[in-house]
Design an enzyme around this catalytic site. Structure first.
Site, PDB file in Angstrom:
ATOM      1  N   LYS A  93       0.857  -1.182   0.000  1.00  0.00           N
ATOM      2  CA  LYS A  93       0.000   0.000   0.000  1.00  0.00           C
ATOM      3  C   LYS A  93       0.887   1.224   0.000  1.00  0.00           C
ATOM      4  O   LYS A  93       1.827   1.326   0.800  1.00  0.00           O
ATOM      5  CB  LYS A  93      -0.884  -0.001   1.268  1.00  0.00           C
ATOM      6  CG  LYS A  93      -1.798   1.195   1.359  1.00  0.00           C
ATOM      7  CD  LYS A  93      -3.103   0.946   0.636  1.00  0.00           C
ATOM      8  CE  LYS A  93      -3.853   2.211   0.272  1.00  0.00           C
ATOM      9  NZ  LYS A  93      -3.370   2.859  -0.992  1.00  0.00           N
ATOM     10  N   GLN A 114       7.238   3.946   3.860  1.00  0.00           N
ATOM     11  CA  GLN A 114       5.828   3.533   3.885  1.00  0.00           C
ATOM     12  C   GLN A 114       5.619   2.251   4.695  1.00  0.00           C
ATOM     13  O   GLN A 114       4.595   2.094   5.359  1.00  0.00           O
ATOM     14  CB  GLN A 114       5.350   3.326   2.445  1.00  0.00           C
ATOM     15  CG  GLN A 114       3.839   3.355   2.258  1.00  0.00           C
ATOM     16  CD  GLN A 114       3.276   4.755   2.170  1.00  0.00           C
ATOM     17  OE1 GLN A 114       3.820   5.591   1.480  1.00  0.00           O
ATOM     18  NE2 GLN A 114       2.188   5.010   2.882  1.00  0.00           N
ATOM     19  N   LYS A 117       5.525   3.375   8.312  1.00  0.00           N
ATOM     20  CA  LYS A 117       4.359   4.259   8.490  1.00  0.00           C
ATOM     21  C   LYS A 117       3.069   3.433   8.551  1.00  0.00           C
ATOM     22  O   LYS A 117       2.239   3.616   9.442  1.00  0.00           O
ATOM     23  CB  LYS A 117       4.296   5.226   7.308  1.00  0.00           C
ATOM     24  CG  LYS A 117       3.167   6.238   7.365  1.00  0.00           C
ATOM     25  CD  LYS A 117       2.894   6.897   6.021  1.00  0.00           C
ATOM     26  CE  LYS A 117       4.125   7.550   5.433  1.00  0.00           C
ATOM     27  NZ  LYS A 117       3.778   8.402   4.264  1.00  0.00           N
ATOM     28  N   LYS A 129       5.419   1.682  -3.088  1.00  0.00           N
ATOM     29  CA  LYS A 129       5.354   3.033  -3.670  1.00  0.00           C
ATOM     30  C   LYS A 129       5.619   2.914  -5.156  1.00  0.00           C
ATOM     31  O   LYS A 129       6.241   1.960  -5.601  1.00  0.00           O
ATOM     32  CB  LYS A 129       6.412   3.936  -3.035  1.00  0.00           C
ATOM     33  CG  LYS A 129       6.142   5.411  -3.179  1.00  0.00           C
ATOM     34  CD  LYS A 129       5.221   5.931  -2.094  1.00  0.00           C
ATOM     35  CE  LYS A 129       4.822   7.354  -2.302  1.00  0.00           C
ATOM     36  NZ  LYS A 129       4.109   7.899  -1.140  1.00  0.00           N
ATOM     37  N   GLY A 168      -2.582   8.257  -4.344  1.00  0.00           N
ATOM     38  CA  GLY A 168      -1.930   9.457  -4.870  1.00  0.00           C
ATOM     39  C   GLY A 168      -0.685   9.847  -4.084  1.00  0.00           C
ATOM     40  O   GLY A 168      -0.374   9.277  -3.041  1.00  0.00           O
ATOM     41  N   ASP A 169       0.031  10.798  -4.616  1.00  0.00           N
ATOM     42  CA  ASP A 169       1.184  11.431  -3.959  1.00  0.00           C
ATOM     43  C   ASP A 169       1.442  12.687  -4.790  1.00  0.00           C
ATOM     44  O   ASP A 169       0.529  13.157  -5.506  1.00  0.00           O
ATOM     45  CB  ASP A 169       2.398  10.482  -3.943  1.00  0.00           C
ATOM     46  CG  ASP A 169       3.500  10.940  -2.974  1.00  0.00           C
ATOM     47  OD1 ASP A 169       3.404  10.655  -1.778  1.00  0.00           O
ATOM     48  OD2 ASP A 169       4.459  11.603  -3.409  1.00  0.00           O
ATOM     49  N   THR A 212      -4.340  13.594   5.222  1.00  0.00           N
ATOM     50  CA  THR A 212      -2.904  13.716   5.527  1.00  0.00           C
ATOM     51  C   THR A 212      -2.614  15.034   6.260  1.00  0.00           C
ATOM     52  O   THR A 212      -1.953  15.045   7.304  1.00  0.00           O
ATOM     53  CB  THR A 212      -2.056  13.619   4.244  1.00  0.00           C
ATOM     54  OG1 THR A 212      -2.464  12.461   3.515  1.00  0.00           O
ATOM     55  CG2 THR A 212      -0.582  13.538   4.554  1.00  0.00           C
ATOM     56  N   ASN A 243      -2.054  19.165  -1.840  1.00  0.00           N
ATOM     57  CA  ASN A 243      -3.055  18.507  -1.006  1.00  0.00           C
ATOM     58  C   ASN A 243      -2.708  18.578   0.484  1.00  0.00           C
ATOM     59  O   ASN A 243      -3.541  18.973   1.315  1.00  0.00           O
ATOM     60  CB  ASN A 243      -3.188  17.049  -1.467  1.00  0.00           C
ATOM     61  CG  ASN A 243      -4.035  16.229  -0.535  1.00  0.00           C
ATOM     62  OD1 ASN A 243      -3.566  15.748   0.497  1.00  0.00           O
ATOM     63  ND2 ASN A 243      -5.306  16.104  -0.851  1.00  0.00           N
ATOM     64  N   SER A 382      -6.850   5.774   3.699  1.00  0.00           N
ATOM     65  CA  SER A 382      -6.819   4.861   2.549  1.00  0.00           C
ATOM     66  C   SER A 382      -7.148   3.434   3.001  1.00  0.00           C
ATOM     67  O   SER A 382      -7.888   2.712   2.327  1.00  0.00           O
ATOM     68  CB  SER A 382      -5.431   4.852   1.903  1.00  0.00           C
ATOM     69  OG  SER A 382      -5.272   5.927   1.021  1.00  0.00           O
TER      70      SER A 382
END
Ligand code: NDP
Ligand code: 2IT
Length: 450
Positions: A93, A114, A117, A129, A168-169, A212, A243, A382
């Site tokens: 993820k 990630q 996290k 990622k 997204g990123d 976020t 964002n 998410s």
């Protein structure tokens, strides 16, 4: 068995030689390793099973060609990436980044972060990622759509709701996710929760867009409250205007903070009056609809200044939220923030502070929340979007808001549990690294050698 400090150095040297030319990945690994000496001393089973070596080697790295046709009918070629880093806790993820600087090393650093996290969120999600060196700036709607479709025409075979769930990123928001989800659905004939951050009309979750920036602000609030302080009445400097930055600004403002800055890669705006919800809505519309530059803020709002080519860290503030990109806050910036009386930093971006900057904040003893803890609210919602998609239901906004607040509090408390210093005070970097590492390492141990 070698002594632990040597082991960490030896493994780090091995990582440098196995992954040449990837300084961001090296940096992310070094930051995590810096917290692990006692953990390895106390848990010889991790050393025995070579967890350190294994956790730094992605399970799978996919690189692919992305051909597309621009508006002038010219065939363009970009490179696509998906690094499936660790699936010990659940399906891979993590987001997709479209930015010209994206290379394998960038994606590996982001995937590595990630993994820990996602573990901190407490949800059953592994880490991954992806992205591309495609530059969306200045591209037409048609070009963006054709690029996204081509990207997914290869990516689709590597992902799935039980395998790998991108989101997204930087450079990938709801518009791009819509094009990619549409292409995935068309190719596979499956309507599943294969991407998160989707539009609300087709399986997206309420508050994913906000999560976020809101989460990074809640984390900041948690740290301050643990010291009997608050955001209200304090000045806030924020970098970025995408964002994460706009939603951090929104939540800080709602909680009574005075947000003085936003930025993009061309410079920063300083608004001595402070941002209001109305001004933040204007920035969102500028960025998401008009695809404009933050410099336009200083034209639209009297009293605001645009400082070209500069970052906002020189503006005097109590609180700082770096929310743009990696290594945007360096040692000298940390010196200036500290000299100006900044008491807390919460990283909305991934690894925005370089190792020198982190060292300075820690040495000064101010509150410092690393990205893998502070910006986990996005991936947490998410994870909740995945649950809703699996159950084919949509939760209400107040329920999701409550869950986000709870998850951020949980992450904060885990950092306190593992990061409290002998003489008092909390090392949030250490706390986040140890709590995240232990969870993933224990799951890996349970699987044997895989
Ligand atoms: P956006 O694309 O929405 O916004 C990115 C912002 O950062 C823009 O203002 C952009 O300016 C600026 N920026 C990007 N690259 C640079 C650079 N090299 N130098 C200076 N400014 C730059 O992205 P997000 O807000 O989603 O992401 C921001 C950060 O937060 C990233 O580090 C991302 O990994 C992280 N993050 C995002 C999550 C999410 O849910 N979206 C979740 C967790 C972390 P410009 O337009 O000029 O490029
Ligand atoms: O860095 C991140 O946590 C993200 N870009 C969000 C990942 C996600 O899967 O929501």
């Amino acid at each position: 068995m070698p002594a632990t400090p040597n082991l960490i150095d030896d493994v780090y040297d091995e990582i440098l030689s196995r992954n040449p030319g990837e300084p961001e990945f090296h940096q992310a690994v070094r930051e995590v390793f810096g917290s692990l000496d006692r953990v390895l001393e106390r848990n010889p089973q991790y050393v025995q099973a070579s967890i350190l070596e294994r956790i730094c080697e992605p399970e799978r790295q996919i690189i692919f060609r992305v051909p597309w046709v621009d508006d002038a009918n010219r065939v363009r070629i970009n490179r696509g990436f998906r690094v499936q880093f660790n699936s010990a806790l659940g399906p891979y993820k993590g987001g997709l980044r479209f930015h010209p600087t994206v290379g394998l090393g960038t994606v590996k650093f982001l995937g590595f972060e990630q993994v820990f996290k996602n573990a901190l969120t407490g949800l059953p999600i592994g880490g991954g990622k992806g992205g591309s060196d495609f530059d969306p700036k200045g591209r037409s709607e048609g070009e963006i759509m054709r690029f996204c479709q081509s990207f997914m025409t290869e990516l689709y075979r590597h992902i799935g709701e039980h395998t790998d769930v991108p989101a997204g990123d930087i450079g990938v928001g709801q518009r791009e996710l819509g094009y990619m989800f549409g292409q995935y659905k068309r190719i596979t004939n499956h309507f599943t929760g294969v991407l998160t951050g989707k539009g609300l009309e087709y399986g997206g979750s309420l508050i994913r867009t906000e999560a976020t920036g809101y989460g990074a602000t809640y984390f900041l609030q948690n740290m301050l409250q643990a010291q009997g302080k608050d955001i209200a009445g304090h000045t806030v400097v924020i970098s970025g205007s995408g964002n994460v930055a706009t939603h951090a600004a929104e939540k800080c403002t709602a909680l009574g903070g005075k947000v003085l800055t936003l930025s993009d890669s061309e410079g920063f705006i300083y608004d001595p009056e402070g941002l209001t919800q109305e001004k933040i809505d204007w920035v969102k519309e500028l960025k998401n609809k008009r695809r404009g530059r933050i410099s336009e803020y200083a034209v639209a709002f009297k009293g605001a200044e645009f400082h070209a080519g500069k970052t906002p860290w020189g503006v005097k503030c109590d609180l700082a939220l770096p929310c743009a990109t990696q290594n945007e806050l360096l040692g000298p910036d940390a010196d200036v923030l500290l000299a100006n009386g900044c008491v807390a930093v919460s990283e909305g971006a991934n690894m925005p502070t370089n190792l020198d900057g982190v060292h300075k904040f820690k040495a000064a003893g101010i509150l410092f929340a690393p990205g893998k803890a502070a910006n986990a609210g996005g991936v947490a919602v998410s994870g909740l979007e995945m649950s809703q998609n699996s159950a084919r239901i949509s939760w209400k906004e107040d329920e999701l808001q409550r869950l986000l607040v709870d998850i951020m509090k949980g992450i904060h408390d885990r950092c306190v549990e593992y990061g409290t210093k002998p003489g008092g005070g909390v090392d949030y970097v250490k706390g986040a690294n140890i709590a995240g590492f232990k969870k993933v390492a224990d799951a890996m141990l349970a699987y044997g050698v895989v």
